[in-house]
Write an enzyme that holds these catalytic residues in place. Structure first.
Site, PDB file in Angstrom:
ATOM      1  N   THR A  39       0.969  -1.188  -0.054  1.00  0.00           N
ATOM      2  CA  THR A  39      -0.046   0.066  -0.009  1.00  0.00           C
ATOM      3  C   THR A  39       0.820   1.100  -0.020  1.00  0.00           C
ATOM      4  O   THR A  39       1.696   1.641   1.038  1.00  0.00           O
ATOM      5  CB  THR A  39      -0.966  -0.045   1.436  1.00  0.00           C
ATOM      6  OG1 THR A  39      -1.705  -1.180   1.355  1.00  0.00           O
ATOM      7  CG2 THR A  39      -1.686   1.306   1.113  1.00  0.00           C
ATOM      8  N   GLU A  40       0.745   2.046  -0.984  1.00  0.00           N
ATOM      9  CA  GLU A  40       1.359   3.451  -1.094  1.00  0.00           C
ATOM     10  C   GLU A  40       2.797   3.387  -0.996  1.00  0.00           C
ATOM     11  O   GLU A  40       3.649   4.202  -0.595  1.00  0.00           O
ATOM     12  CB  GLU A  40       0.730   4.429   0.038  1.00  0.00           C
ATOM     13  CG  GLU A  40      -0.750   4.471   0.232  1.00  0.00           C
ATOM     14  CD  GLU A  40      -1.332   5.430  -1.018  1.00  0.00           C
ATOM     15  OE1 GLU A  40      -0.589   6.262  -1.436  1.00  0.00           O
ATOM     16  OE2 GLU A  40      -2.612   5.233  -1.574  1.00  0.00           O
ATOM     17  N   PHE A  41       3.133   2.185  -1.546  1.00  0.00           N
ATOM     18  CA  PHE A  41       4.591   1.975  -1.684  1.00  0.00           C
ATOM     19  C   PHE A  41       5.242   2.081  -0.264  1.00  0.00           C
ATOM     20  O   PHE A  41       6.508   2.042  -0.158  1.00  0.00           O
ATOM     21  CB  PHE A  41       5.580   2.899  -2.403  1.00  0.00           C
ATOM     22  CG  PHE A  41       5.252   2.716  -4.133  1.00  0.00           C
ATOM     23  CD1 PHE A  41       4.362   1.835  -4.461  1.00  0.00           C
ATOM     24  CD2 PHE A  41       6.293   3.581  -4.935  1.00  0.00           C
ATOM     25  CE1 PHE A  41       4.471   1.564  -5.753  1.00  0.00           C
ATOM     26  CE2 PHE A  41       5.931   3.518  -6.156  1.00  0.00           C
ATOM     27  CZ  PHE A  41       4.936   2.353  -6.870  1.00  0.00           C
TER      28      PHE A  41
END
Length: 343
Positions: free
Chosen positions: A96-98
């Site tokens: 998630t979100e890097f």
């Protein structure tokens, strides 16, 4: 439709334009219910053989801050959806979100992924460039790091009339790529960049239409999927990201502060995490489903109290009038859920 047209166009001319997507399970659920044509468009993209779909957490959640079991379960749930809906078995993954650290990378390695994609944060890279293939500290999984400067030229600055490089054209951008040293340039932006963040009137769709052709004019440039890069390019070094230095692609800090940076966010997440064992002790899986939905990162993103540019971005995405309103609403829901679970 623009992407599909370009994929077909260049395939007919013996050249290959390729792209990768990371689509959360909750996004695809909503698309199936409210816009099934969107799902069909992704099926069409998948059928070209030129598109790679990455795994991620099904609920686009903060599962990685709960425990490894929850993170792995949500990724496996997402993998099952990719197989059932699109007929693919992802070999590449992004959290998630890097959000990334050594522990997360090595969990993905144990799950059998070849490569993980994350942010090219300077505080991790130091003097090194994001434009190379790395490996994770403590395991063998390959690590691709986003070139956030070139990515943000599209994702944030494209329509900024105050930007010295405005207007950004496909030939100009391809020239920047051609002049960038390294083995690979990872350009990653939000899917909604094309049409929502920047409506068609800004020229963003025309930019996307012309970009593949301009890139492929350069003899030394070609498009590759993350898995192809992981197989074809040499590992240049090791990336070491301890848990206390966790990175993400959010805000200036590029850490977890976008979701866990203030007391409201930390309090909300702590209360949710404390319910994890209780929810799993219940006989019905419907309780687990609600808990997972409450773990979605967006809930905590809306509670951010950052100022300046990051604050403007948080406010843009939020449908709440303030961070306090987001916090109050989340706590109302969580308190009701908590009471029902304990009863």
């Amino acid at each position: 439709s623009v992407l599909l047209q370009q994929l077909d166009h260049f395939r007919n001319y013996g050249k290959k334009f390729k792209v990768a997507f990371s689509l959360s399970g909750v996004f695809l659920e909503q698309a199936r219910r409210w816009a099934p044509e969107v799902v069909e468009s992704f099926k069409a993209l998948s059928s070209t053989g030129l598109v790679e779909f990455l795994d991620q957490t099904y609920y686009h959640s903060l599962a990685c801050f709960v425990n490894d079991e929850e993170l792995e379960e949500q990724v496996r749930e997402h993998r099952a959806l990719m197989r059932d809906l699109l007929g693919v078995e992802p070999a590449a993954v992004e959290n998630t979100e890097f959000i990334y650290n050594n522990r997360i990378a090595c969990l993905f390695d144990r799950m059998g992924f070849k490569v993980v994609v994350t942010e090219g944060a300077e505080r991790v890279l130091g003097w090194r460039s994001p434009n190379y293939l790395y490996k994770a500290r403590g395991c063998g999984i390959r690590v691709l790091m986003r070139n956030y400067r070139l990515s943000d030229d599209i994702g944030f600055r494209f329509a900024s009339r105050g930007w010295s490089e405005y207007p950004l054209t496909a030939d100009k951008y391809s020239a920047w790529l051609a002049a960038t040293p390294g083995d690979v340039v990872v350009v990653a932006v939000d899917y909604e960049t094309f049409g929502e963040h920047f409506p068609a009137e800004t020229g963003i769709l025309e930019f996307l239409r012309w970009l593949p052709g301009e890139v492929l004019k350069w003899e030394h440039l070609r498009f590759s999927t993350p898995s192809e890069v992981a197989s074809a390019k040499p590992v240049r070094d090791e990336i070491d990201v301890p848990e206390d230095q966790t990175i993400s692609w959010a805000d200036i800090e590029k850490d977890a502060s976008a979701w866990l940076g203030n007391d409201m966010q930390r309090d909300s997440f702590h209360r949710l995490r404390e319910l994890w064992h209780a929810v799993r002790a219940l006989p019905s899986r419907s309780w687990v489903r609600v808990w997972k939905l409450l773990s979605t990162s967006d809930h905590f993103y809306y509670m951010s109290t950052k100022g300046g540019g990051p604050g403007e971005v948080h406010a843009y995405f939020s449908h709440y009038p303030s961070a306090a309103a987001a916090y109050a609403n989340y706590l109302d829901v969580l308190a009701d859920f908590e009471t029902r679970v304990l009863e």
